[in-house]
Design an enzyme around this catalytic site. Structure first.
Site, PDB file in Angstrom:
ATOM      1  N   CYS A 145       0.537  -0.835  -0.002  1.00  0.00           N
ATOM      2  CA  CYS A 145      -0.055  -0.005  -0.122  1.00  0.00           C
ATOM      3  C   CYS A 145       1.123   1.090   0.253  1.00  0.00           C
ATOM      4  CB  CYS A 145      -0.908  -0.477   1.049  1.00  0.00           C
ATOM      5  SG  CYS A 145      -0.303  -0.554   2.551  1.00  0.00           S
ATOM      6  N   ASN A 199       1.974   1.016   4.346  1.00  0.00           N
ATOM      7  CA  ASN A 199       3.003   0.256   5.026  1.00  0.00           C
ATOM      8  C   ASN A 199       2.025  -0.157   6.633  1.00  0.00           C
ATOM      9  OD1 ASN A 199       5.406  -1.698   6.319  1.00  0.00           O
ATOM     10  ND2 ASN A 199       3.837  -3.044   5.247  1.00  0.00           N
ATOM     11  N   CYS A 205      -1.429   0.692   7.434  1.00  0.00           N
ATOM     12  CA  CYS A 205      -3.323   0.281   7.603  1.00  0.00           C
ATOM     13  C   CYS A 205      -3.552  -1.201   6.776  1.00  0.00           C
ATOM     14  CB  CYS A 205      -3.695   1.184   7.234  1.00  0.00           C
ATOM     15  SG  CYS A 205      -3.457   3.056   7.931  1.00  0.00           S
ATOM     16  N   ARG A 206      -3.502   0.016   5.866  1.00  0.00           N
ATOM     17  CA  ARG A 206      -4.018  -2.041   4.635  1.00  0.00           C
ATOM     18  C   ARG A 206      -3.162  -2.808   4.064  1.00  0.00           C
ATOM     19  NH1 ARG A 206      -4.844   2.185  -0.069  1.00  0.00           N
ATOM     20  NH2 ARG A 206      -3.325   2.883   0.272  1.00  0.00           N
ATOM     21  N   SER A 207      -2.116  -3.129   3.635  1.00  0.00           N
ATOM     22  CA  SER A 207      -1.251  -4.226   3.227  1.00  0.00           C
ATOM     23  C   SER A 207      -0.225  -4.774   4.458  1.00  0.00           C
ATOM     24  CB  SER A 207       0.230  -3.440   2.584  1.00  0.00           C
ATOM     25  OG  SER A 207       1.273  -2.859   2.841  1.00  0.00           O
ATOM     26  N   ASP A 214      -8.185   4.451   1.361  1.00  0.00           N
ATOM     27  CA  ASP A 214      -6.954   3.638   2.138  1.00  0.00           C
ATOM     28  C   ASP A 214      -8.109   4.806   3.434  1.00  0.00           C
ATOM     29  OD1 ASP A 214      -5.248   5.206   3.787  1.00  0.00           O
ATOM     30  OD2 ASP A 214      -4.131   6.507   2.479  1.00  0.00           O
TER      31      ASP A 214
END
Ligand code: 4NP
Length: 163
Positions: free
Chosen positions: A16, A19, A21-23, A135
Site C-alpha cells: 500500500c 505500509n 494500515c492496508r497492506s 485508504d
C-alpha cells in the site's frame, strides 16, 4: 542435479502507500488463512509501502485493534518496497490503482528480472464490489473495519486463485 523447484516457497508481497494500515492487514489476514490451513511453511509473506514516511513503525493502532477483534495479529513493521522485491516475490499485490502504477513504474525503472507478477488485490474480490481498497488513514474507526471486511474477501479469493 538439484531438485529444488518443487519445494520452492510461494512468495507474496502486499503493498500500500504507508505500509501501516492496508497492506499489514492484508499480510496478517493471509498469514492467518495459511495457519488455519496448515500451509505456513509453503509461503513467504510480507508487506511494504511505496512511501517511506513510516519505515520501522508498527501498524496503525486503529488497524491493530480492529484486527485483534477478529483474532488477527498484525505484527509487521513498515518498510519501503525496493528493486530486490521484484526478484524475490512471485506475487506483488497492490491495494489501489495508485499503488499499482507506482509499483509498475518502480519495476520498469529498477527490476533486473520479470519474475514478479503485479496485480491488484481487488481483482480477486467476490462479495464486495470495491475496485480498490480505500485508504482508511484519514477517516474514522469504521473505515478500518470496512477495510478488513473487503480484505478478508479478496485475500481469500487470491488464495483460491493460486490453490
Ligand atoms: P496505508 O495508509 O497506505 O494503508 O498504510 C496510509 C498511511 C499513512 C499515510 C497514507 C496512507 N500517510 O500519508 O502518512
Amino acid at each position: 542435479m538439484e531438485i529444488k523447484n518443487h519445494m520452492k516457497k510461494i512468495s507474496v508481497l502486499f503493498v500500500c502507500l504507508g505500509n501501516i494500515c492496508r497492506s499489514p492487514a492484508a499480510e496478517a489476514i493471509f498469514i492467518s488463512l495459511l495457519e488455519q490451513k496448515g500451509l505456513t511453511d509453503g509461503f513467504i509473506v510480507d508487506s511494504a509501502g511505496t512511501g517511506s514516511w513510516h519505515i520501522g513503525k508498527k501498524a496503525d493502532s486503529r488497524m491493530r485493534i480492529a484486527a485483534e477483534r477478529r483474532n488477527i495479529n498484525i505484527l509487521s513493521r513498515a518498510r519501503q518496497i525496493n528493486n530486490k522485491d521484484f526478484d524475490e516475490f512471485k506475487y506483488i499485490l497492490a491495494m489501489d490503482n495508485s499503488n499499482f502504477r507506482n509499483i509498475q513504474d518502480l519495476k520498469n525503472r529498477t527490476a533486473s528480472t520479470d519474475f514478479a507478477s503485479i496485480k491488484k488485490i481487488q481483482d480477486f474480490r467476490s462479495v464486495f464490489n470495491e475496485q480498490e481498497v480505500p485508504d482508511p488513514y484519514f477517516g474514522g474507526d469504521e473505515g478500518f473495519d470496512y477495510v478488513l471486511d473487503i480484505l478478508e474477501d479478496s485475500v481469500n479469493g487470491f488464495f483460491e486463485s493460486i490453490s
